[in-house]
Design a protein around this motif. Structure first.
Motif, PDB file in Angstrom:
ATOM      1  N   VAL A  21       0.918  -1.227   0.006  1.00  0.00           N
ATOM      2  CA  VAL A  21      -0.023   0.094   0.190  1.00  0.00           C
ATOM      3  C   VAL A  21       0.875   1.368   0.067  1.00  0.00           C
ATOM      4  O   VAL A  21       1.972   1.507   0.786  1.00  0.00           O
ATOM      5  N   GLY A  22       0.647   2.043  -0.780  1.00  0.00           N
ATOM      6  CA  GLY A  22       1.330   3.299  -0.852  1.00  0.00           C
ATOM      7  C   GLY A  22       0.537   4.229  -0.243  1.00  0.00           C
ATOM      8  O   GLY A  22      -0.750   4.470  -0.469  1.00  0.00           O
ATOM      9  N   VAL A  23       1.201   4.997   0.582  1.00  0.00           N
ATOM     10  CA  VAL A  23       0.404   6.083   1.623  1.00  0.00           C
ATOM     11  C   VAL A  23       1.117   7.397   1.348  1.00  0.00           C
ATOM     12  O   VAL A  23       2.436   7.521   1.629  1.00  0.00           O
ATOM     13  N   ALA A  24       0.240   8.389   1.111  1.00  0.00           N
ATOM     14  CA  ALA A  24       0.580  10.016   1.119  1.00  0.00           C
ATOM     15  C   ALA A  24       1.363  10.403   2.352  1.00  0.00           C
ATOM     16  O   ALA A  24       0.908  10.104   3.436  1.00  0.00           O
ATOM     17  N   GLY A  25       2.492  11.098   2.452  1.00  0.00           N
ATOM     18  CA  GLY A  25       2.991  11.681   3.445  1.00  0.00           C
ATOM     19  C   GLY A  25       2.214  12.916   3.884  1.00  0.00           C
ATOM     20  O   GLY A  25       1.670  13.639   3.059  1.00  0.00           O
ATOM     21  N   ASP A  26       2.235  13.058   5.245  1.00  0.00           N
ATOM     22  CA  ASP A  26       1.867  14.389   5.494  1.00  0.00           C
ATOM     23  C   ASP A  26       2.886  15.510   6.146  1.00  0.00           C
ATOM     24  O   ASP A  26       2.476  16.441   7.055  1.00  0.00           O
ATOM     25  N   ASP A  27       4.211  15.189   6.125  1.00  0.00           N
ATOM     26  CA  ASP A  27       5.212  16.091   6.478  1.00  0.00           C
ATOM     27  C   ASP A  27       5.369  17.131   5.537  1.00  0.00           C
ATOM     28  O   ASP A  27       4.793  17.310   4.433  1.00  0.00           O
ATOM     29  N   ALA A  28       6.203  18.279   5.900  1.00  0.00           N
ATOM     30  CA  ALA A  28       6.602  19.170   4.889  1.00  0.00           C
ATOM     31  C   ALA A  28       7.156  19.072   3.687  1.00  0.00           C
ATOM     32  O   ALA A  28       6.742  19.695   2.597  1.00  0.00           O
ATOM     33  N   ASP A  29       7.823  17.911   3.536  1.00  0.00           N
ATOM     34  CA  ASP A  29       8.208  17.515   2.133  1.00  0.00           C
ATOM     35  C   ASP A  29       7.548  16.760   1.475  1.00  0.00           C
ATOM     36  O   ASP A  29       7.832  16.324   0.270  1.00  0.00           O
ATOM     37  N   GLY A  30       6.377  16.025   1.986  1.00  0.00           N
ATOM     38  CA  GLY A  30       5.394  15.305   1.287  1.00  0.00           C
ATOM     39  C   GLY A  30       5.707  14.128   0.990  1.00  0.00           C
ATOM     40  O   GLY A  30       5.220  13.392  -0.058  1.00  0.00           O
ATOM     41  N   GLY A  31       6.801  13.466   1.636  1.00  0.00           N
ATOM     42  CA  GLY A  31       7.188  12.186   1.322  1.00  0.00           C
ATOM     43  C   GLY A  31       6.219  11.122   1.637  1.00  0.00           C
ATOM     44  O   GLY A  31       5.472  11.180   2.516  1.00  0.00           O
ATOM     45  N   SER A  32       6.154  10.125   0.888  1.00  0.00           N
ATOM     46  CA  SER A  32       5.229   9.078   0.947  1.00  0.00           C
ATOM     47  C   SER A  32       6.016   7.712   1.587  1.00  0.00           C
ATOM     48  O   SER A  32       7.241   7.675   1.793  1.00  0.00           O
ATOM     49  N   ASP A  33       5.176   6.717   1.970  1.00  0.00           N
ATOM     50  CA  ASP A  33       5.981   5.480   2.307  1.00  0.00           C
ATOM     51  C   ASP A  33       5.009   4.410   1.574  1.00  0.00           C
ATOM     52  O   ASP A  33       4.040   4.538   1.111  1.00  0.00           O
ATOM     53  N   ILE A  34       5.497   2.946   1.586  1.00  0.00           N
ATOM     54  CA  ILE A  34       4.868   1.978   1.452  1.00  0.00           C
ATOM     55  C   ILE A  34       4.867   1.165   2.526  1.00  0.00           C
ATOM     56  O   ILE A  34       5.537   0.895   3.347  1.00  0.00           O
ATOM     57  N   ARG A  35       3.572   0.557   2.940  1.00  0.00           N
ATOM     58  CA  ARG A  35       3.345  -0.387   3.988  1.00  0.00           C
ATOM     59  C   ARG A  35       2.665  -1.654   3.420  1.00  0.00           C
ATOM     60  O   ARG A  35       2.169  -1.885   2.471  1.00  0.00           O
ATOM     61  N   ILE A  36       3.504  -2.947   4.111  1.00  0.00           N
ATOM     62  CA  ILE A  36       3.019  -4.028   3.805  1.00  0.00           C
ATOM     63  C   ILE A  36       2.015  -4.477   4.862  1.00  0.00           C
ATOM     64  O   ILE A  36       2.173  -4.412   5.955  1.00  0.00           O
ATOM     65  N   LEU A  37       0.939  -4.862   4.358  1.00  0.00           N
ATOM     66  CA  LEU A  37      -0.214  -5.349   5.363  1.00  0.00           C
ATOM     67  C   LEU A  37      -0.519  -6.827   5.275  1.00  0.00           C
ATOM     68  O   LEU A  37      -0.534  -7.207   4.091  1.00  0.00           O
ATOM     69  N   GLY A  38      -0.768  -7.530   6.362  1.00  0.00           N
ATOM     70  CA  GLY A  38      -0.832  -8.956   6.704  1.00  0.00           C
ATOM     71  C   GLY A  38      -2.358  -8.987   6.229  1.00  0.00           C
ATOM     72  O   GLY A  38      -2.924  -8.283   6.049  1.00  0.00           O
ATOM     73  N   ALA A  39      -2.464 -10.452   6.589  1.00  0.00           N
ATOM     74  CA  ALA A  39      -3.896 -10.976   6.192  1.00  0.00           C
ATOM     75  C   ALA A  39      -4.856 -10.187   7.085  1.00  0.00           C
ATOM     76  O   ALA A  39      -6.042  -9.991   6.676  1.00  0.00           O
ATOM     77  N   GLY A  40      -4.640  -9.826   8.223  1.00  0.00           N
ATOM     78  CA  GLY A  40      -5.501  -9.401   9.219  1.00  0.00           C
ATOM     79  C   GLY A  40      -5.648  -7.418   8.918  1.00  0.00           C
ATOM     80  O   GLY A  40      -6.196  -7.011   9.765  1.00  0.00           O
ATOM     81  N   GLY A  41      -4.781  -7.032   8.222  1.00  0.00           N
ATOM     82  CA  GLY A  41      -4.788  -5.564   7.752  1.00  0.00           C
ATOM     83  C   GLY A  41      -3.413  -4.855   8.629  1.00  0.00           C
ATOM     84  O   GLY A  41      -3.374  -3.962   8.623  1.00  0.00           O
ATOM     85  N   ASP A  42      -2.842  -5.837   9.497  1.00  0.00           N
ATOM     86  CA  ASP A  42      -1.821  -5.174  10.214  1.00  0.00           C
ATOM     87  C   ASP A  42      -0.671  -4.800   9.548  1.00  0.00           C
ATOM     88  O   ASP A  42      -0.309  -5.252   8.788  1.00  0.00           O
ATOM     89  N   VAL A  43       0.010  -3.580   9.956  1.00  0.00           N
ATOM     90  CA  VAL A  43       1.099  -3.265   9.114  1.00  0.00           C
ATOM     91  C   VAL A  43       2.420  -4.246   9.903  1.00  0.00           C
ATOM     92  O   VAL A  43       2.939  -4.022  10.764  1.00  0.00           O
ATOM     93  N   GLU A  44       3.011  -4.730   8.657  1.00  0.00           N
ATOM     94  CA  GLU A  44       4.223  -5.675   9.022  1.00  0.00           C
ATOM     95  C   GLU A  44       5.271  -5.012   8.842  1.00  0.00           C
ATOM     96  O   GLU A  44       6.231  -5.484   9.096  1.00  0.00           O
TER      97      GLU A  44
END
Length: 343
Positions: A156-179
């Motif tokens: 999952v790509g998630v837009a950043g909310d910091d001043a630089d606008g940097g984003s991150d990629i999160r890997i979600l497990g079967a239950g939706g937990d961020v691994e």
């Protein structure tokens, strides 16, 4: 191809100058010096001067398309991006089934099981094309891209909310937990999974970046032309990117991310899709209301077909059984099926 993705968030029309990769990097201190580029705009289509090829059925303005192969369902995101239309792939003139979402859809992918994944504000939506129900997986942030990994987890790509606008990629497990959370990328505008490898498209840097999921880090990054906008994959594991500003299509392979081919198209190519039946890459040219097919077998794109389309052909899909091309108009001029002959 495990999924089909042929639309994309149309917020690429920003005209402000932004920083892009000048070459390639591995995310370390030896990165190449950046240069300033401008994000690509969605090409504006003129009034049609010729009749579209194939068959055209009435449809609302459409921004993105996905195909759920198990139920042979075409899923269309309408241009307000809060309404989905579902059509039988074998009868595009049928009355569509529709479903509303509670937030804007920024990305759409089809998972291997046929479920359609939606990038929403604060969630990943999982649409069941059979009954139209959407299950929400909560995500802290604005989801800009989503794809299913081969092991069933979600990237999952998630837009950043910091001043630089940097984003991150999160890997979600079967239950939706961020691994895992992998940062360091300016914008995650699309994600591709090929041969078990994850690659991200960043329109603001007109780049593609490999994501080393097991090591929770970014891998090699490559500049993708002058204004990359859309991507798709094929069953050879290649990643095909339209360069709207550079008027090209770029063909990458993964493993060690590498640019293998680049070839010119008509002015401002936009949507891109691959036909695994006839081994063709299809590219839309909204500026001329056309779609063009290319054979990549010789090591360079060779034009094989060119068809007139409905006005503003901003989204493409391919029938995985017949190879027929599906073209959708973003101005409400209909959805078009173009039969493609056997090679």
């Amino acid at each position: 191809m495990g999924w089909v993705r042929t639309g994309g968030a149309r917020s690429v029309a920003a005209v402000a100058a932004i920083v892009a990769l000048a070459g390639c990097s591995t995310g370390g201190e030896d990165e190449a010096a950046p240069e300033v580029v401008v994000s690509a705009e969605v090409p504006a289509a003129p009034e049609p001067t010729a009749s579209p090829a194939g068959e055209v059925s009435p449809a609302a303005p459409i921004d993105m398309l996905a195909v759920s192969a198990p139920g042979r369902t075409l899923v269309a995101v309408e241009t307000d991006r809060t309404r989905l239309s579902m059509l039988p792939l074998d009868d595009l003139a049928a009355e569509p089934r529709t479903v509303e979402t509670d937030s804007e859809i920024l990305d759409i992918h089809t998972a291997p099981d046929g479920a359609v994944l939606l990038a929403l504000d604060g969630a990943v939506g999982t649409l069941d094309p059979e009954n139209g129900e959407i299950e929400r997986i909560p995500v802290d942030g604005r989801v800009t891209a989503v794809a299913a990994l081969d092991d069933g987890r979600l990237a999952v790509g998630v837009a950043g909310d910091d001043a630089d606008g940097g984003s991150d990629i999160r890997i979600l497990g079967a239950g939706g937990d961020v691994e895992a959370t992998i940062g360091g990328i300016a914008s995650v505008d699309d994600l591709a999974v090929t041969d078990g490898r994850l690659t991200a498209l960043d329109r603001t840097q007109t780049s593609v970046t490999e994501i080393v999921v097991d090591e929770e880090r970014l891998g090699l990054a490559l500049r993708a032309g002058e204004g990359a906008t859309e991507l798709t994959t094929d069953h050879f594991g290649r990643i095909l990117v339209s360069d709207t500003i550079g008027h090209e299509v770029l063909v990458h392979t993964t493993g060690d991310l590498m640019l293998r081919q680049r070839f010119p198209t008509g002015e401002a190519p936009f949507a891109v899709a691959y036909d695994d039946v006839h081994e063709r890459v299809w590219v839309s040219l909204p500026g001329t209301n056309e779609v063009v097919g290319y054979d990549l077998g010789t090591g360079v794109g060779v034009e094989t077909e060119r068809f007139t389309t409905v006005r503003q052909p901003d989204a493409l899909a391919v029938d995985p059984e017949s190879g027929s091309l599906i073209v959708a108009s973003a101005t409400g001029d209909g959805v078009q099926r173009i039969p493609i002959g056997r090679p």
